[in-house]
Design a protein around this motif. Structure first.
Motif, PDB file in Angstrom:
ATOM      1  N   SER A 177       0.833  -1.197   0.000  1.00  0.00           N
ATOM      2  CA  SER A 177       0.000   0.000   0.000  1.00  0.00           C
ATOM      3  C   SER A 177       0.872   1.253   0.000  1.00  0.00           C
ATOM      4  O   SER A 177       1.815   1.366   0.789  1.00  0.00           O
ATOM      5  CB  SER A 177      -0.915   0.025   1.234  1.00  0.00           C
ATOM      6  OG  SER A 177      -1.725  -1.123   1.269  1.00  0.00           O
ATOM      7  N   ALA A 178       0.555   2.181  -0.887  1.00  0.00           N
ATOM      8  CA  ALA A 178       1.297   3.439  -0.937  1.00  0.00           C
ATOM      9  C   ALA A 178       0.930   4.308   0.254  1.00  0.00           C
ATOM     10  O   ALA A 178      -0.196   4.275   0.737  1.00  0.00           O
ATOM     11  CB  ALA A 178       0.979   4.177  -2.233  1.00  0.00           C
ATOM     12  N   PRO A 179       1.882   5.099   0.753  1.00  0.00           N
ATOM     13  CA  PRO A 179       1.554   6.033   1.843  1.00  0.00           C
ATOM     14  C   PRO A 179       0.555   7.084   1.376  1.00  0.00           C
ATOM     15  O   PRO A 179       0.417   7.347   0.172  1.00  0.00           O
ATOM     16  CB  PRO A 179       2.907   6.684   2.167  1.00  0.00           C
ATOM     17  CG  PRO A 179       3.939   5.800   1.555  1.00  0.00           C
ATOM     18  CD  PRO A 179       3.296   5.159   0.378  1.00  0.00           C
ATOM     19  N   VAL A 180      -0.121   7.696   2.321  1.00  0.00           N
ATOM     20  CA  VAL A 180      -0.998   8.819   2.005  1.00  0.00           C
ATOM     21  C   VAL A 180      -0.135   9.955   1.448  1.00  0.00           C
ATOM     22  O   VAL A 180       0.892  10.301   2.044  1.00  0.00           O
ATOM     23  CB  VAL A 180      -1.752   9.290   3.258  1.00  0.00           C
ATOM     24  CG1 VAL A 180      -2.579  10.527   2.958  1.00  0.00           C
ATOM     25  CG2 VAL A 180      -2.622   8.164   3.793  1.00  0.00           C
ATOM     26  N   PRO A 181      -0.499  10.531   0.308  1.00  0.00           N
ATOM     27  CA  PRO A 181       0.342  11.574  -0.286  1.00  0.00           C
ATOM     28  C   PRO A 181       0.483  12.781   0.627  1.00  0.00           C
ATOM     29  O   PRO A 181      -0.454  13.160   1.335  1.00  0.00           O
ATOM     30  CB  PRO A 181      -0.410  11.956  -1.566  1.00  0.00           C
ATOM     31  CG  PRO A 181      -1.290  10.792  -1.859  1.00  0.00           C
ATOM     32  CD  PRO A 181      -1.671  10.215  -0.528  1.00  0.00           C
ATOM     33  N   PRO A 182       1.664  13.417   0.625  1.00  0.00           N
ATOM     34  CA  PRO A 182       1.814  14.677   1.354  1.00  0.00           C
ATOM     35  C   PRO A 182       1.050  15.782   0.634  1.00  0.00           C
ATOM     36  O   PRO A 182       0.722  15.658  -0.552  1.00  0.00           O
ATOM     37  CB  PRO A 182       3.325  14.933   1.314  1.00  0.00           C
ATOM     38  CG  PRO A 182       3.788  14.207   0.095  1.00  0.00           C
ATOM     39  CD  PRO A 182       2.895  13.011  -0.054  1.00  0.00           C
ATOM     40  N   VAL A 183       0.766  16.862   1.338  1.00  0.00           N
ATOM     41  CA  VAL A 183       0.037  17.996   0.764  1.00  0.00           C
ATOM     42  C   VAL A 183       0.986  19.192   0.705  1.00  0.00           C
ATOM     43  O   VAL A 183       1.500  19.636   1.740  1.00  0.00           O
ATOM     44  CB  VAL A 183      -1.211  18.346   1.596  1.00  0.00           C
ATOM     45  CG1 VAL A 183      -1.907  19.582   1.030  1.00  0.00           C
ATOM     46  CG2 VAL A 183      -2.160  17.154   1.627  1.00  0.00           C
ATOM     47  N   ILE A 184       1.210  19.711  -0.508  1.00  0.00           N
ATOM     48  CA  ILE A 184       2.082  20.877  -0.663  1.00  0.00           C
ATOM     49  C   ILE A 184       1.343  22.119  -0.159  1.00  0.00           C
ATOM     50  O   ILE A 184       0.218  22.397  -0.565  1.00  0.00           O
ATOM     51  CB  ILE A 184       2.505  21.062  -2.128  1.00  0.00           C
ATOM     52  CG1 ILE A 184       3.408  19.897  -2.566  1.00  0.00           C
ATOM     53  CG2 ILE A 184       3.231  22.391  -2.326  1.00  0.00           C
ATOM     54  CD1 ILE A 184       3.863  19.978  -4.009  1.00  0.00           C
ATOM     55  N   ASN A 185       1.995  22.861   0.723  1.00  0.00           N
ATOM     56  CA  ASN A 185       1.424  24.107   1.232  1.00  0.00           C
ATOM     57  C   ASN A 185       1.661  25.267   0.274  1.00  0.00           C
ATOM     58  O   ASN A 185       0.758  26.059   0.019  1.00  0.00           O
ATOM     59  CB  ASN A 185       2.018  24.435   2.606  1.00  0.00           C
ATOM     60  CG  ASN A 185       1.584  23.449   3.677  1.00  0.00           C
ATOM     61  OD1 ASN A 185       0.433  23.022   3.698  1.00  0.00           O
ATOM     62  ND2 ASN A 185       2.503  23.080   4.552  1.00  0.00           N
ATOM     63  N   TYR A 186       2.882  25.341  -0.225  1.00  0.00           N
ATOM     64  CA  TYR A 186       3.170  26.414  -1.173  1.00  0.00           C
ATOM     65  C   TYR A 186       4.440  26.124  -1.959  1.00  0.00           C
ATOM     66  O   TYR A 186       5.306  25.367  -1.517  1.00  0.00           O
ATOM     67  CB  TYR A 186       3.302  27.779  -0.470  1.00  0.00           C
ATOM     68  CG  TYR A 186       4.416  27.868   0.554  1.00  0.00           C
ATOM     69  CD1 TYR A 186       5.744  28.076   0.172  1.00  0.00           C
ATOM     70  CD2 TYR A 186       4.139  27.763   1.910  1.00  0.00           C
ATOM     71  CE1 TYR A 186       6.756  28.171   1.114  1.00  0.00           C
ATOM     72  CE2 TYR A 186       5.146  27.850   2.859  1.00  0.00           C
ATOM     73  CZ  TYR A 186       6.459  28.056   2.451  1.00  0.00           C
ATOM     74  OH  TYR A 186       7.464  28.134   3.379  1.00  0.00           O
TER      75      TYR A 186
END
Length: 288
Positions: A177-186
C-alpha cells in the motif's frame, strides 16, 4: 523443541524417573504422524528425579513430533506407555501489513495455555500474548515493512508451570500500500534571477505512520519530463536553487516513500511557481 532445523533439529524430552527398586532404564519412542512410533533410544539410568534425553537429527523446521516413554526393570519387563506428548509446530505466512501464524495443538497436559513470543535476529524473545489452549492461529498486525520476525509458541501447564517449546519460524513482512500523499502548502519564488534563482517548496507530512522519506520532483516544461531534484528528505521543506526564475515557471510534486526496499510512492498534487512579466503601456504597466 530444543533447536530448529531441516535435518539438524533437536528436541529435549524431560521426565521424572521411575521409583521402583527394580528399575533399570527407559525406552523413548517418537512419531511424526501420531500413529507410527519409532524407538529413538533405549538407555540405562537409575535416577528417580528429573531425567533429560535429547533426540537429534530431526526436521523440526517442517514436522511436528510426538513422544512416549516406557520403563524397563532389571528382568527385562516393560511398563505401560507414558502419556503421549506432542510438541507444537508453528508456521508463518507474510501478508500485506501482517503476519499470519498457525500451529498444531499441544498434546499431553489436560490444563494448559500458550504464550506467543516474537523477536528479530540478534534480539531477545519478547512475550506478545497469552492464548487459551483451543487457539491455533494468530494475526500479528504490529509489523514493519522489510523486517524479519521470528516466532515461537510456549505451551505452559497451568498446574505445574512446566513448559514445552515449539519450533521457531520466521518470515519477512511486506507492504503493497502506498503512503498517504503529502500535501504541498506552497511553492514560492524567493529569489528572482536568470541563473541563481531560488524556489522554496513546503508541504505537510504524510498521515501514514510508516513513511521513511520524501522525494521532490521538478518539471521545467509542461510537456517535459519530471526530474528528481531532492531525495530521501526527512524534512517537510526544500529550497531549489540555481534556477532561471526571471522568465521561467517550474512545477513541483512531492512523493512520500515507505520503508520497503522497493518504495511505494504516494504523490502529492502538482504545484507550479508563477513567472510574472511586466509590459509598459500608456501610463500603465501590464502584468502577466
Amino acid at each position: 523443541t530444543n533447536t530448529t532445523g531441516n535435518s539438524n533439529g533437536s528436541i529435549l524430552v524431560v521426565f521424572k524417573g521411575n521409583k521402583k527398586t527394580s528399575r533399570a532404564g527407559y525406552n523413548v519412542y517418537y512419531s511424526t504422524d501420531d500413529i507410527h512410533y519409532t524407538l529413538g533410544d533405549s538407555f540405562v539410568d537409575l535416577k528417580t528425579d528429573t531425567l533429560v534425553w535429547q533426540q537429534s537429527g530431526l526436521n523440526t523446521a517442517g514436522t511436528p513430533y510426538s513422544f512416549y516413554i516406557t520403563a524397563l526393570d532389571s528382568c527385562g519387563n516393560i511398563s505401560l506407555i507414558s502419556d503421549t506428548q506432542k510438541v507444537v509446530y508453528i508456521s508463518a505466512i507474510a501478508k500485506d501489513h501482517r503476519d499470519s501464524l498457525h500451529w498444531t495443538a499441544y498434546k499431553g497436559w489436560k490444563n494448559f495455555h500458550y504464550l506467543l513470543e516474537r523477536k528479530t535476529p540478534g534480539t531477545a524473545w519478547f512475550p506478545m500474548t497469552n492464548l487459551i489452549s483451543t487457539t491455533n492461529s494468530y494475526i500479528d498486525h504490529n509489523t514493519k515493512c522489510d523486517t524479519f520476525y521470528i516466532y515461537r509458541i510456549i505451551s505452559i501447564d497451568n498446574n505445574s508451570n512446566l513448559t514445552s517449546l515449539s519450533n521457531e519460524v520466521g518470515t519477512t513482512a511486506f507492504d503493497t500500500s502506498a503512503p498517504v500523499p503529502p500535501v504541498i502548502n506552497y511553492v514560492s519564488v524567493i529569489l528572482t534571477s536568470t541563473k541563481h534563482g531560488r524556489i522554496d517548496i513546503n508541504w505537510d507530512r504524510s498521515k501514514s505512520s510508516d513513511v521513511a522519506f520524501y522525494n521532490v520532483y521538478r518539471q521545467a516544461d509542461p510537456s517535459g519530463t519530471w526530474e528528481a531534484v531532492a531525495s530521501r528528505l526527512s524534512d517537510s521543506s526544500f529550497a531549489d536553487s540555481i534556477l532561471d526564475t526571471w522568465r521561467n515557471s517550474y512545477s513541483y510534486r512531492v512523493e512520500a516513500a515507505d520503508s520497503c526496499s522497493t518504495p511505494n510512492m504516494g504523490r502529492s498534487l502538482v504545484h507550479t511557481s508563477i513567472a510574472l512579466t511586466a509590459t509598459p503601456g500608456d501610463e500603465k504597466i501590464i502584468l502577466n
